[in-house]
Design a protein around this motif. Structure first.
Motif: not given
Length: 291
Positions: A97-115, A277-282
């Motif tokens: 959801k954060p990634a989708s929201f930021l993508t809509e705001k024009g950011f390119d996002c990478y959701q890291v997967n780690y064990p 808050a994330i979108s505005e801060f970034l």
């Protein structure tokens, strides 16, 4: 003993769950990723829809990615990449959801997967460091981390890594991160089940252990969950909290901004106030970008 990995194995394209708990990302570009299975050591290439396009050795998966990259003209949407890290016991899709929201705001996002439950914070930082070392066509990165992911970022950003010679850091957001350790982890530590499920990272989030990670030196937003009451969402913790981490435990020396959101720990990253808050801060600023 690990099984022998075929050099150029036959592949049938089929959907996957994207890694979940037993795969770690080794390489990322434009939505595609190469992952390694933590038990067998073999790798696989996933496309932007988490369908497997190749498997076997890392070298084979990388050569296949280069083929697909040329065929489909794969490229990042922006040269500013937002790296999102999930928390303990979670996986990359929890940051969807954060990634989708930021993508809509024009950011390119990478959701890291780690064990997260099988290795330590240092190991997770090692993984992310190598992924960033191999990152292409990106000149700026920001980090958005939930819970344990924030400690991974603190460890990562304390290092003089290869990628930092060519990629600038914009900002860091930590959501529900136990920056001072989580006392609930200390209470649960005597339980065999907790130690088994949480793994080495379950030790890293305990008070005292979390303090050894370097303080962030980049502009940092800390988001805590709480109800602005003495008991928060979990009266057992005896102070305001998100059910797992107290408000005070999220605070870190030198943070640029701090806000409290009325949400519980497991879903605080999805709260509308958090997303805003994330979108505005970034948003990049000339005085907030460092190497």
């Amino acid at each position: 003993m690990r099984p022998k990995i075929p050099e150029r194995p036959f592949n049938l394209r089929f959907p996957t769950t994207g890694g979940k708990y037993f795969w770690k990302d080794l390489y990322y570009c434009a939505g595609w990723r190469i992952q390694q299975q933590i038990w067998t050591g073999h790798c696989r290439l996933l496309d932007g829809r988490d369908a497997r396009r190749a498997w076997g050795s890392y070298e084979h998966c990388l050569s296949q990615f280069r083929h697909f990259r040329k065929k489909y003209d794969l490229k990042f949407r922006s040269d500013h990449l937002v790296v999102l890290l999930h928390g303990l016991g979670r996986h990359k899709n929890t940051m969807k959801k954060p990634a989708s929201f930021l993508t809509e705001k024009g950011f390119d996002c990478y959701q890291v997967n780690y064990p997260s439950t099988f290795q330590s914070v240092k190991d997770h930082a090692d993984q992310l460091e190598e992924t960033l070392n191999l990152l292409e066509d990106i000149i700026t990165v920001s980090f958005v981390a939930h819970s344990l992911g924030g400690l991974v970022c603190r460890e990562l950003l304390s290092r003089e890594s290869e990628w930092r010679d060519r990629i600038k850091i914009n900002k860091l957001v930590m959501i529900g991160t136990p920056n001072q350790g989580a006392k609930i982890a200390r209470y649960l530590d005597p339980l065999w089940l907790f130690r088994t499920i949480s793994g080495p990272s379950g030790q890293d989030v305990q008070p005292g252990n979390a303090a050894r990670f370097a303080l962030p030196t980049v502009p940092t937003l800390v988001i805590a969950g709480g109800r602005a009451t003495k008991s928060g969402f979990n009266p057992f913790l005896q102070e305001d909290n998100d059910g797992i981490v107290t408000v005070e435990e999220t605070k870190v020396e030198g943070m640029t901004r701090f806000i409290r959101i009325p949400a519980i720990h497991t879903i605080i990253m999805d709260h509308p106030d958090t997303l805003k808050a994330i979108s505005e801060f970034l948003q990049p600023s000339d005085d907030a970008t460092v190497k």
